[in-house]
Scaffold this active site. Structure first.
Site, mmCIF file in Angstrom:
data_model
loop_
_atom_site.group_PDB
_atom_site.id
_atom_site.type_symbol
_atom_site.label_atom_id
_atom_site.label_comp_id
_atom_site.label_asym_id
_atom_site.label_seq_id
_atom_site.Cartn_x
_atom_site.Cartn_y
_atom_site.Cartn_z
ATOM 1 N N ARG A 82 -0.251 -38.914 -138.917
ATOM 2 C CA ARG A 82 -0.621 -39.354 -140.152
ATOM 3 C C ARG A 82 -2.189 -39.000 -140.228
ATOM 4 N NH1 ARG A 82 0.248 -44.688 -143.747
ATOM 5 N NH2 ARG A 82 2.054 -43.263 -144.119
ATOM 6 N N HIS B 65 3.928 -36.420 -148.227
ATOM 7 C CA HIS B 65 4.563 -37.573 -147.375
ATOM 8 C C HIS B 65 6.001 -37.467 -147.661
ATOM 9 C CE1 HIS B 65 4.766 -41.342 -145.600
ATOM 10 N NE2 HIS B 65 4.267 -42.082 -146.493
ATOM 11 N N GLN C 62 8.704 -39.941 -146.459
ATOM 12 C CA GLN C 62 8.797 -41.088 -147.723
ATOM 13 C C GLN C 62 9.708 -40.489 -148.803
ATOM 14 O OE1 GLN C 62 7.214 -44.470 -148.154
ATOM 15 N NE2 GLN C 62 9.052 -44.128 -149.662
ATOM 16 N N ASP D 223 2.890 -44.755 -157.884
ATOM 17 C CA ASP D 223 2.214 -44.890 -156.629
ATOM 18 C C ASP D 223 0.643 -45.352 -156.895
ATOM 19 O OD1 ASP D 223 1.652 -44.909 -154.051
ATOM 20 O OD2 ASP D 223 0.943 -42.581 -153.863
ATOM 21 N N CYS E 200 6.820 -46.629 -153.268
ATOM 22 C CA CYS E 200 6.763 -46.055 -151.667
ATOM 23 C C CYS E 200 6.082 -47.339 -150.946
ATOM 24 C CB CYS E 200 5.858 -44.995 -151.481
ATOM 25 S SG CYS E 200 4.270 -45.127 -152.148
ATOM 26 N N ARG F 116 13.302 -46.240 -144.722
ATOM 27 C CA ARG F 116 12.277 -45.694 -143.909
ATOM 28 C C ARG F 116 12.740 -45.318 -142.500
ATOM 29 N NH1 ARG F 116 6.940 -44.668 -145.325
ATOM 30 N NH2 ARG F 116 7.061 -43.647 -143.398
HETATM 31 N N1 NVA Z 1 -0.696 -41.895 -152.024
HETATM 32 C C1 NVA Z 1 -1.004 -43.217 -150.954
HETATM 33 C C2 NVA Z 1 0.572 -43.291 -150.133
HETATM 34 C C3 NVA Z 1 0.497 -44.343 -149.281
HETATM 35 C C4 NVA Z 1 2.013 -44.678 -148.662
HETATM 36 C C5 NVA Z 1 -2.051 -42.802 -149.908
HETATM 37 O O1 NVA Z 1 -1.982 -41.657 -149.467
HETATM 38 O O2 NVA Z 1 -2.607 -43.774 -149.518
HETATM 39 N N1 CP Z 2 4.716 -46.044 -147.840
HETATM 40 C C1 CP Z 2 4.167 -45.864 -146.670
HETATM 41 O O1 CP Z 2 3.925 -44.772 -146.049
HETATM 42 O O2 CP Z 2 3.554 -47.103 -146.109
HETATM 43 P P1 CP Z 2 2.612 -47.275 -145.106
HETATM 44 O O3 CP Z 2 1.097 -46.716 -145.417
HETATM 45 O O4 CP Z 2 2.386 -48.841 -144.890
HETATM 46 O O5 CP Z 2 3.010 -46.553 -143.822
#
Ligand code: NVA
Ligand code: CP
Length: 306
Positions: A102, A129, A132, A222, A262, A290
């Protein structure tokens, strides 16, 4: 060997193979059968951003597959002190069997993958993502939405880009409504539209949530402030005024439409408390999925090593 960095790199058939695997493994898991498809394998999990779902689902997932997960926060490894991504990759990928990352820019995960001896899985970047969105597809199937029209309302971000690729590859219809100035990345849009031409997916863009949601089967959104955008919070809150998914908006969708998120969700911003709680069963099944979707992806990647 294949990496899972974006759905762009996979055919419809390959995506469906991973989903089928996920469904099979979910069924086994539900019967408390933990088949060791990845016995003794180690999954390195590098996090440069926070996570609840991604961390817990990958760590639990690899354990249930007979392996072990190694949580590597960038605060605690030398990457956080400036060791280059390519060196981190050349070290870690000689010791573990698969890596999940990540991070911020997509180019960082691409750099890691370029130097990696093992498959690399995208656990979220600024651009995509994909784990997801595979989960969201698995969830849609479970709730009877096989060939849906999906409406995405909100920020044109990593989640939206992943929806674009999923719809474009699988051939379902997607309507995206974003405020002016918060549209999807133009180059990702043009790539997705090229895939959509082949698959027959109808993808449209507007600034009107109502137009997007009208008569659709699935509504999704989101956060308006993604990780790394915290400084823009105030400006964004103003820009997204009118983009909340609430019951007034949901009433324009089909009567049996589902709502996906998500998570984490910010009630009163991208979704109302009422809409969120009304659809909580779907949302938390999505969160659970997930675990199952990612097991499908990991086992598929493991089966495609050479
Ligand atoms: N768009 C959000 C998704 C979190 C799972 C982010 O990147 O923070
Ligand atoms: N949806 C998602 O990726 O959640 P987290 O940021 O908690 O991993």
């Amino acid at each position: 060997m294949r990496h899972f960095l974006t759905l762009k790199d996979f055919t419809k058939n390959e995506i469906l193979e991973m989903i089928t695997l996920a469904q099979k493994i979910k069924q086994q898991t539900k019967q408390r059968k933990f088949v060791p498809y990845m016995e003794k394998q180690t999954l390195g999990m590098i996090f440069e951003k926070s996570s609840t779902r991604t961390r817990v689902s990958f760590e639990t997932g690899i354990y249930q597959l007979g392996g072990v997960g190694l949580f590597l926060s960038s605060n605690d490894i030398q990457l956080g002190r400036g060791e280059p991504m390519k060196d981190t990759s050349r070290v870690i990928s000689r010791m573990v069997d698969m890596v999940m990352i990540r991070t911020f820019e997509q180019s960082k995960i691409e750099e890691f993958a370029k130097f990696s001896k093992v498959p690399v899985v995208n656990g979220l970047t600024d651009a995509y993502h994909p784990v997801q969105i595979m989960t969201d597809y698995l969830t849609m199937l479970e709730f009877g939405k096989e060939n849906p029209t999906v409406a995405y309302v909100g920020d044109g971000n990593n989640i939206t880009h992943s929806w674009l690729m999923l719809a474009a590859k699988l051939g379902f219809d997607l309507r995206v409504a974003t405020p002016k100035g918060y549209e999807c990345d133009a180059s990702i849009v043009s790539e997705a539209l090229a895939f959509a031409k082949e698959s027959g997916a109808k993808i449209s863009f507007s600034t009107d949530p109502k137009e997007a949601v009208k008569g659709c089967d699935v509504v999704t959104t989101d956060t308006w402030v993604s990780m790394g955008q915290e400084d823009e919070k105030e400006v964004r809150m103003k820009a997204f005024d009118g983009y909340i998914v609430d019951e007034t908006l949901m009433n324009l969708a089909k009567e049996d439409a589902i709502f996906l998120h998500c998570l984490p969700a910010y009630r009163g911003y991208e979704v109302s408390e009422e809409t969120f709680e009304k659809h909580a069963e779907v949302i938390f099944t999505e969160a659970e999925n997930r675990l199952h979707a990612q097991k499908g992806i990991m086992v598929w990647l493991d089966n495609h090593r050479i």
